[in-house]
Design an enzyme around this catalytic site. Structure first.
Site, mmCIF file in Angstrom:
data_model
loop_
_atom_site.group_PDB
_atom_site.id
_atom_site.type_symbol
_atom_site.label_atom_id
_atom_site.label_comp_id
_atom_site.label_asym_id
_atom_site.label_seq_id
_atom_site.Cartn_x
_atom_site.Cartn_y
_atom_site.Cartn_z
ATOM 1 N N ASN A 92 -6.321 -2.746 2.580
ATOM 2 C CA ASN A 92 -6.275 -4.197 2.714
ATOM 3 C C ASN A 92 -7.689 -4.735 2.856
ATOM 4 O O ASN A 92 -8.527 -4.134 3.525
ATOM 5 C CB ASN A 92 -5.478 -4.602 3.953
ATOM 6 C CG ASN A 92 -3.995 -4.433 3.778
ATOM 7 O OD1 ASN A 92 -3.479 -4.358 2.677
ATOM 8 N ND2 ASN A 92 -3.274 -4.374 4.889
ATOM 9 N N ARG A 95 0.834 -1.211 0.000
ATOM 10 C CA ARG A 95 0.000 0.000 0.000
ATOM 11 C C ARG A 95 0.864 1.256 0.000
ATOM 12 O O ARG A 95 0.567 2.213 -0.712
ATOM 13 C CB ARG A 95 -0.955 0.007 1.192
ATOM 14 C CG ARG A 95 -2.053 -1.029 1.073
ATOM 15 C CD ARG A 95 -2.924 -1.080 2.310
ATOM 16 N NE ARG A 95 -2.099 -1.425 3.457
ATOM 17 C CZ ARG A 95 -2.254 -0.945 4.679
ATOM 18 N NH1 ARG A 95 -3.220 -0.090 4.951
ATOM 19 N NH2 ARG A 95 -1.468 -1.318 5.653
#
Length: 92
Positions: free
Chosen positions: A38, A20
């Site tokens: 997520n 990320r």
């Protein structure tokens, strides 16, 4: 040019490897807004908002495997309509 938005789902080894963060850095470099989150199934959902070419560049980076620490097995995309465009690119 008109701005577009896509939801992107990335499957593979993409959690716990800085995926990320690196996606946020890549999006910022390309001038995109949105997010990378997520999901409980181990994948990452990305919202990418910007010009078509910017989004294509992010998709190419993701399909090439993203950051070296990750293993991308599959990338799925879907165009979407947003009532309001995000102001920045976030992770969470």
């Amino acid at each position: 040019m008109s701005e577009q938005s896509y939801r992107i789902w990335v499957h593979g080894v993409v959690q716990g490897v800085g995926f990320r963060y690196h996606t946020q850095q890549q999006a910022a470099t390309l001038g995109l807004t949105g997010y990378a989150h997520n999901l409980q199934d181990g994948s990452v959902e990305i919202l990418a908002c910007g010009e078509q070419q910017q989004i294509k560049s992010l998709l190419s980076w993701l399909q090439a495997g993203g950051p070296r620490s990750a293993r991308v097995d599959k990338v799925l995309t879907e165009p979407c309509q947003l009532a309001e465009k995000p102001a920045s690119f976030t992770t969470g």
